[in-house]
Design an enzyme around this catalytic site. Structure first.
Site, mmCIF file in Angstrom:
data_model
loop_
_atom_site.group_PDB
_atom_site.id
_atom_site.type_symbol
_atom_site.label_atom_id
_atom_site.label_comp_id
_atom_site.label_asym_id
_atom_site.label_seq_id
_atom_site.Cartn_x
_atom_site.Cartn_y
_atom_site.Cartn_z
ATOM 1 N N GLY A 14 37.085 44.483 48.280
ATOM 2 C CA GLY A 14 36.205 44.132 49.396
ATOM 3 C C GLY A 14 36.682 44.810 50.674
ATOM 4 O O GLY A 14 37.872 44.811 50.966
ATOM 5 N N ARG A 75 34.992 48.234 43.423
ATOM 6 C CA ARG A 75 35.858 47.566 42.443
ATOM 7 C C ARG A 75 35.640 48.339 41.141
ATOM 8 O O ARG A 75 34.581 48.243 40.548
ATOM 9 C CB ARG A 75 35.501 46.084 42.323
ATOM 10 C CG ARG A 75 35.815 45.306 43.604
ATOM 11 C CD ARG A 75 35.615 43.811 43.463
ATOM 12 N NE ARG A 75 36.147 43.109 44.630
ATOM 13 C CZ ARG A 75 35.405 42.506 45.563
ATOM 14 N NH1 ARG A 75 34.095 42.508 45.475
ATOM 15 N NH2 ARG A 75 35.988 41.891 46.577
ATOM 16 N N ASP A 106 44.645 41.971 46.164
ATOM 17 C CA ASP A 106 45.458 41.788 44.954
ATOM 18 C C ASP A 106 44.987 42.641 43.777
ATOM 19 O O ASP A 106 45.804 43.177 43.023
ATOM 20 C CB ASP A 106 45.564 40.302 44.578
ATOM 21 C CG ASP A 106 44.211 39.619 44.487
ATOM 22 O OD1 ASP A 106 43.182 40.272 44.738
ATOM 23 O OD2 ASP A 106 44.189 38.419 44.148
ATOM 24 N N THR A 129 42.470 42.875 53.342
ATOM 25 C CA THR A 129 41.525 41.868 52.837
ATOM 26 C C THR A 129 41.371 40.773 53.882
ATOM 27 O O THR A 129 42.345 40.405 54.538
ATOM 28 C CB THR A 129 42.000 41.223 51.507
ATOM 29 O OG1 THR A 129 41.230 40.035 51.268
ATOM 30 C CG2 THR A 129 43.459 40.823 51.536
ATOM 31 N N ASP A 131 40.947 37.787 53.220
ATOM 32 C CA ASP A 131 41.346 36.494 52.658
ATOM 33 C C ASP A 131 42.756 36.034 53.062
ATOM 34 O O ASP A 131 43.076 34.843 52.927
ATOM 35 C CB ASP A 131 41.271 36.531 51.124
ATOM 36 C CG ASP A 131 39.859 36.802 50.627
ATOM 37 O OD1 ASP A 131 38.909 36.532 51.385
ATOM 38 O OD2 ASP A 131 39.710 37.286 49.488
ATOM 39 N N ASP A 133 45.452 36.397 51.464
ATOM 40 C CA ASP A 133 46.031 35.708 50.301
ATOM 41 C C ASP A 133 47.162 36.489 49.647
ATOM 42 O O ASP A 133 47.459 36.279 48.470
ATOM 43 C CB ASP A 133 44.920 35.420 49.268
ATOM 44 C CG ASP A 133 44.192 36.694 48.840
ATOM 45 O OD1 ASP A 133 44.387 37.744 49.471
ATOM 46 O OD2 ASP A 133 43.430 36.621 47.861
ATOM 47 N N MET A 173 34.328 32.301 53.841
ATOM 48 C CA MET A 173 34.865 33.038 52.680
ATOM 49 C C MET A 173 36.348 32.752 52.486
ATOM 50 O O MET A 173 36.945 31.948 53.205
ATOM 51 C CB MET A 173 34.625 34.532 52.862
ATOM 52 C CG MET A 173 33.246 34.979 52.443
ATOM 53 S SD MET A 173 33.132 36.780 52.500
ATOM 54 C CE MET A 173 31.630 37.036 51.595
ATOM 55 N N ARG A 175 37.634 33.496 48.996
ATOM 56 C CA ARG A 175 37.733 33.461 47.528
ATOM 57 C C ARG A 175 38.342 32.129 47.100
ATOM 58 O O ARG A 175 37.782 31.096 47.430
ATOM 59 C CB ARG A 175 38.565 34.655 47.025
ATOM 60 C CG ARG A 175 38.277 35.009 45.569
ATOM 61 C CD ARG A 175 39.104 36.194 45.155
ATOM 62 N NE ARG A 175 38.655 37.424 45.746
ATOM 63 C CZ ARG A 175 37.666 38.179 45.269
ATOM 64 N NH1 ARG A 175 37.059 37.838 44.171
ATOM 65 N NH2 ARG A 175 37.315 39.286 45.880
HETATM 66 O O1 F6P Z 1 38.056 39.280 48.931
HETATM 67 C C1 F6P Z 1 37.204 39.380 50.028
HETATM 68 C C2 F6P Z 1 35.933 38.613 49.779
HETATM 69 O O2 F6P Z 1 35.099 38.757 50.920
HETATM 70 C C3 F6P Z 1 36.114 37.136 49.443
HETATM 71 O O3 F6P Z 1 36.366 36.347 50.583
HETATM 72 C C4 F6P Z 1 34.812 36.835 48.745
HETATM 73 O O4 F6P Z 1 34.953 35.767 47.841
HETATM 74 C C5 F6P Z 1 34.518 38.115 48.014
HETATM 75 O O5 F6P Z 1 35.239 39.145 48.673
HETATM 76 C C6 F6P Z 1 33.064 38.483 47.957
HETATM 77 O O6 F6P Z 1 32.945 39.614 47.157
HETATM 78 P P1 F6P Z 1 31.618 40.513 47.082
HETATM 79 O O7 F6P Z 1 31.556 41.330 48.336
HETATM 80 O O8 F6P Z 1 31.829 41.333 45.870
HETATM 81 O O9 F6P Z 1 30.467 39.568 46.993
#
Ligand code: F6P
Length: 325
Positions: A14, A75, A106, A129, A131, A133, A173, A175
């Site tokens: 992301g 990804r 990660d 990121t 997050d 995390d 958000m 995750r």
């Molecule tokens: O890891 C970053 C993030 O924005 C998370 O907070 C969220 O759960 C996820 O990516 C959303 O992913 P996507 O953009 O694939 O919907």
């Protein structure tokens, strides 16, 4: 490891605000130290398919203030297989790239760790990121911006909530972690926060809300998207089913938290780590992630950065409860 001569840089997973500032720092630091620098387009997918773009200093002008990533992100499915990774190693060698800076979360570091074990090409990671995390850094690149964006939105929700005496559930958000939720709740003065790291029942939530409801003109509950009771819509439905005296509304902030101009904190973090990544590669350091711990650039092997969960600052939850009476 011999001194690298040609560095590659990619963003993966992301996107996060501040990734462009990190790319700029990696590019300019490489050039400063006399190395060639090439952008790899769309993360590991670009590595597998040899999508490369030589970068000069002016190619990264005026990007420090821009959200997203000029290198684009993905990804990658292909990179998950040994064949895909072998193809990527071949593409790097064919281009003469002998070290890579990977910017991501990660999933990115997991891929980097496996790749390094299979192929003799040094990789170093920067934590990008929203997050927050990742172990090995007090904050990830993008976390500060995303949290500020969330708080700006929640401040606006407060205006309308208090005009109508309403209870709002705002989903943020993160995750399966609650860093954005915890900080946004504190920053916005929310009444309650639901976190994946904590077991909090609907009864506990309502008890906390009831305590303030007689004296407050509005209540805001921040819900981390990974909370085990469900997202904001589910939690709002459960509360509504059991307590009909609340006038409830729900807002899911979603991807707007990923965009926007990075804050100064994210720009400075990305710049410091980006310069350092190139200097560490020159010094033979690789196979891990750089982060900032107590204001010092710190190296953490990928394995350690990925082992277990980064712990939330639980004391913040206690302070949040005190501050919302
Ligand atoms: O890891 C970053 C993030 O924005 C998370 O907070 C969220 O759960 C996820 O990516 C959303 O992913 P996507 O953009 O694939 O919907």
């Amino acid at each position: 490891m011999k001194r690298p001569e040609h560095v590659g840089v990619l963003t993966s997973g992301g996107d996060a605000p501040g990734m462009n500032a990190a790319i700029r720092a990696v590019v300019r630091s490489s050039l400063y130290h006399g190395l060639r620098i090439t952008g790899i387009i769309e993360g590991y997918d670009g590595m597998v398919n040899g999508r490369f773009m030589p970068l000069g200093s002016r190619d990264v002008s005026n990007i420090i203030q821009r959200g997203g990533t000029i290198l684009r992100s993905a990804r990658s499915e292909a990179f998950r297989s040994p064949e895909g990774r072998a193809k990527a190693a071949g593409a790097l060698r064919a281009e003469g790239i002998d070290a890579v800076v990977v910017i991501g979360g990660d999933g990115t570091f997991n891929g980097a760790m496996v790749f390094e074990r299979e192929h003799d090409i040094p990789l170093i990671g920067l934590p990008g990121t929203i997050d927050n995390d990742l172990k090995g850094t007090d904050a990830t690149i993008g976390f500060d911006t995303a949290t500020n964006t969330a708080v700006t939105a929640i401040d606006k929700i407060r205006d309308t909530a208090s005009s109508h005496d309403r209870l709002f559930f705002v989903e943020v958000m993160g995750r399966d972690t609650g860093f954005i939720a915890m900080h946004a709740a504190m920053g916005a003065g929310a009444e309650y926060v639901m976190l994946p790291e904590e077991r909090q029942t609907i009864d506990e939530l309502v008890r906390a809300l009831d305590q303030g409801s007689r004296t407050k003109s509005s209540s805001i509950v921040i819900v981390a998207e990974g909370d085990e009771e469900g997202g904001a819509l589910t939690i709002a439905r459960k509360v509504r089913e059991r307590f009909d005296h609340y006038d409830i509304r729900v807002t899911v902030l979603g991807h707007l938290q990923r965009g926007g101009s990075p804050t100064v904190a994210d720009r400075v973090l990305a710049s410091r780590l980006g310069v350092s990544a190139v200097e560490q590669l020159i010094n033979g350091v690789h196979g891990g992630m750089l982060g900032l711990i107590n204001d010092q650039v710190t190296f953490t092997p990928f394995e350690a950065a990925l082992a277990g969960r980064k712990a939330l600052q639980y004391d913040l939850l206690r302070l949040q409860a005190i501050l919302s009476i």
